[in-house]
Scaffold this active site. Structure first.
Site, short mmCIF file in Angstrom:
data_model
loop_
_atom_site.label_atom_id
_atom_site.label_comp_id
_atom_site.label_asym_id
_atom_site.label_seq_id
_atom_site.Cartn_x
_atom_site.Cartn_y
_atom_site.Cartn_z
N LYS A 115 1.22 -0.92 0.07
CA LYS A 115 0.11 0.03 0.08
C LYS A 115 1.13 1.24 -0.10
O LYS A 115 0.28 1.82 -0.27
CB LYS A 115 -1.32 0.11 1.16
CG LYS A 115 -1.69 -1.29 1.16
CD LYS A 115 -3.63 -1.18 1.03
CE LYS A 115 -4.30 -1.92 0.71
NZ LYS A 115 -5.24 -1.97 0.92
N LYS A 197 -3.39 -10.43 -6.49
CA LYS A 197 -4.98 -10.85 -5.94
C LYS A 197 -5.57 -10.16 -6.71
O LYS A 197 -6.25 -9.13 -7.06
CB LYS A 197 -5.02 -10.80 -4.90
CG LYS A 197 -5.07 -9.23 -3.87
CD LYS A 197 -5.37 -9.36 -2.32
CE LYS A 197 -5.73 -7.63 -2.00
NZ LYS A 197 -6.02 -8.53 -0.40
N LYS A 200 -10.46 -4.93 -4.51
CA LYS A 200 -11.19 -3.56 -4.41
C LYS A 200 -11.34 -2.43 -5.40
O LYS A 200 -11.62 -1.98 -6.31
CB LYS A 200 -12.41 -3.24 -3.74
CG LYS A 200 -11.62 -3.91 -2.74
CD LYS A 200 -12.13 -3.49 -1.27
CE LYS A 200 -13.39 -4.85 -1.18
NZ LYS A 200 -13.28 -4.24 0.82
#
Ligand code: ATP
Ligand code: LTN
Length: 332
Positions: A115, A197, A200
């Protein structure tokens, strides 16, 4: 009567939408585990603000997520469904636990590294202490079990380390939680890049299925899923795209990967993709119908989250007070 079943806690962030990955890796499992455990499920909104949120959108999305969990089959009478931000003990416990967590541990977290790379212009302290808030979520409820997708395993290990460390220093305070990671569906991959992965926050909308996507959209996304040039339906290393589609089919229909391979052996990728899409569409149909009903009933949603916050708050408060006493705070 006191519930003697084991306690389970899990959470989902109201960011983006609930993806097929979230559903197969976590939410579907939550619904099934309700028979066996005494459960608390939380829309973990405090976690979302490590990334900038538009206030109005954030509020609407939080409610949508809550309605989606109800539509997916969470039973708010038997179990507790609530917003994390409605129980202030989460933020308080997170502060306490911050002081029992090392910066080195947080910097090592894969999600923090990923992130930070993604949001290089906003590497705030919350992004780093995110797993401590997650530990607070879990430890406040003395949870025995925490169902999550494979990506959260590392955060759960940290939670256990923090709990063991605290118990060692002050005597038995926290239950040490066990992760529950599904055998199939634990890591659903992106339809466009099957080596990463399904997320969203993926900027490519074709990469990710939302559980509210229309049948048409779902079919289109599966048809354009990235596979390989071999034209053989088999589950083996190097066939990431096909492996992912087989995993999805297996998680959705409950058939083993082996049986799925046998069913589709010799068929073309085109037909196979259509079958996977159809299975997903059928699984989501009743959920989407219930969602449409629940979403219109604002009073019902409100009554559920108010009661959820009260029930969760009572348990959380007990653990927070116990923890503060152990540390030596003056309790009024
Ligand atoms: P983001 O992709 O933006 O990081 P997220 O999709 O991981 O967010 P969370 O709310 O953090 O969203 O995750 C909710 C649950 O879904 C967690 O238990 C997580 O492990 C699970 N999960 C998330 N993505 C996947 C996936 N691709 N496959 C299986 N499970 C997943
Ligand atoms: N970090 C989690 C969401 C989450 C969670 C939790 C999951 C926050 N608190 C407590 C299980 C238990 C994620 O799925 N990304």
């Amino acid at each position: 009567m006191e519930d003697k079943r084991k306690r389970l806690f899990s959470g989902i962030q109201p960011s983006g939408c609930i993806t097929l990955g979230n559903y197969l890796g976590a939410v579907k499992n939550w619904v099934a585990l309700q028979d066996e455990y005494d459960c608390l499920f939380s829309v973990v909104d405090l976690h979302c603000i490590t990334v900038r949120q538009d206030p109005k959108e954030f509020k609407n999305r939080s409610l949508d997520f809550f309605a989606m969990l109800l539509a997916a089959g969470i039973d708010p009478k038997e179990h507790v469904l609530f917003f994390q931000s409605h129980v202030s003990c989460h933020a308080e416990m997170a502060w306490l636990l911050n002081c029992y967590t090392y910066i080195g541990e947080l910097q090592r977290m894969t999600q923090f590294k990923d992130k930070s790379a993604k949001h290089a212009d906003n590497i705030n302290a919350g992004l780093m202490t995110y797993p401590v808030l997650m530990a607070a979520d879990i430890l406040l409820y003395q949870a025995d079990a925490v169902p999550v997708g494979a990506d959260q395993k590392q955060h759960l290990e940290l939670t256990r380390d923090i709990a063991v460390r605290f118990n060692h220093a002050y005597g038995d305070t926290f239950k040490i939680p066990e992760p529950i990671i599904p055998k199939v569906g634990a890591r659903i991959m992106s339809l466009q890049d099957p080596t990463s992965k399904m997320s969203k926050s993926d900027p490519n909308p074709k990469a990710c299925i939302s559980i509210l996507d229309s049948p048409d959209t779902i079919m289109k996304k599966f048809k354009s899923a990235v596979t390989d040039s071999e034209a053989e339906i088999a589950y083996r290393e190097g066939k990431d795209g096909i492996n992912n589609l087989l995993s999805i089919y297996s998680a959705v229909t409950g058939t083993s990967i082996e049986d799925a391979v046998n069913t589709f052996a010799g068929q073309g990728y085109g037909t196979f993709k259509v079958s996977v899409a159809e299975a997903v569409i059928e699984m989501l149909r009743p959920l989407q119908e219930r969602y449409a009903e629940i979403k219109n009933d604002k009073a019902y949603i409100e009554s559920v989250y108010k009661e959820g916050a009260e029930r969760a708050g009572r348990i959380a408060h007990r653990t927070l007070t116990k923890t503060m006493k152990k540390i030596g705070f003056m309790i009024p």
